[in-house]
Design a protein around this motif. Structure first.
Motif, short mmCIF file in Angstrom:
data_model
loop_
_atom_site.label_atom_id
_atom_site.label_comp_id
_atom_site.label_asym_id
_atom_site.label_seq_id
_atom_site.Cartn_x
_atom_site.Cartn_y
_atom_site.Cartn_z
N GLN A 14 7.67 38.81 -37.60
CA GLN A 14 9.05 39.67 -37.23
C GLN A 14 8.27 40.54 -36.49
N HIS B 258 7.24 39.08 -33.60
CA HIS B 258 7.99 39.00 -32.76
C HIS B 258 9.05 39.84 -31.78
N SER C 190 7.26 41.12 -28.69
CA SER C 190 7.42 40.44 -27.47
C SER C 190 8.90 40.28 -27.13
N ALA D 149 14.62 37.42 -34.21
CA ALA D 149 13.51 37.56 -34.34
C ALA D 149 13.15 37.41 -35.77
N ASP E 76 13.08 33.23 -36.11
CA ASP E 76 12.20 32.91 -35.26
C ASP E 76 10.47 33.08 -36.32
N GLU F 71 8.27 30.08 -37.88
CA GLU F 71 6.95 30.01 -38.27
C GLU F 71 6.52 29.82 -39.51
#
Length: 153
Positions: free
Chosen positions: A28, A31, A34, A118, A121, A125
């Motif tokens: 997390q 993400h 980014s 995030a 995502d 993953e």
């Protein structure tokens, strides 16, 4: 007959849960980086708690301290930092001007939206090695654990 203590049944289970949680937090965080979001876990949690009040009266500092299980001074520090990032604002309570309430700003709502993305995502993953059926089973098990913990509180 009572059920066996999970910690003594499988001593590695606690360690596996801790490792998975750490892995989820790292994913997390990657993400979030980014997205150029720099918040501490405590700030993130405070944003989520304030958002929980969105359909009612915004929380007071004391409400936040109680929900976070910290002293009020710690909440002041968190709110100061989030206010500096334009994520929350202090507003006087219309019924008692001495009471200060905390509400999300548009920036705070956008930040929360990005944080949730995030988190999704990162979960995607982490869960990628599982089949859809395995994810369904895991989801059911986690719901059982969450519901069981909530019932004991």
């Amino acid at each position: 007959m009572s059920s066996p203590d999970p910690a003594t049944t499988d001593p590695d289970l606690a360690e596996q849960l801790v490792r998975l949680t750490r892995r989820m937090h790292r994913a997390q965080k990657r993400h979030m980086e980014s997205l150029d979001i720099a918040l501490t876990p405590a700030q993130t949690r405070l944003l989520r708690i304030v958002d929980h009040y969105r359909d009612g009266t915004p929380p007071r500092m004391a409400d936040l301290a109680a929900r976070l299980e910290v002293v009020p001074r710690a909440v002041t520090t968190l709110v100061d930092a989030l206010e500096a990032k334009d994520a929350v604002r202090r507003v006087p309570d219309p019924a008692n001007r001495r009471v200060i309430r905390i509400e999300l700003t548009d920036t705070g709502r956008s930040t929360l939206h990005a944080l949730r993305g995030a988190r999704r995502d990162a979960a995607r993953e982490i869960l990628a090695p599982l089949t859809a059926e395995q994810r369904d089973v895991l989801g059911g098990l986690l719901s059982t654990l969450v519901d069981g913990a909530a019932a004991r509180c």
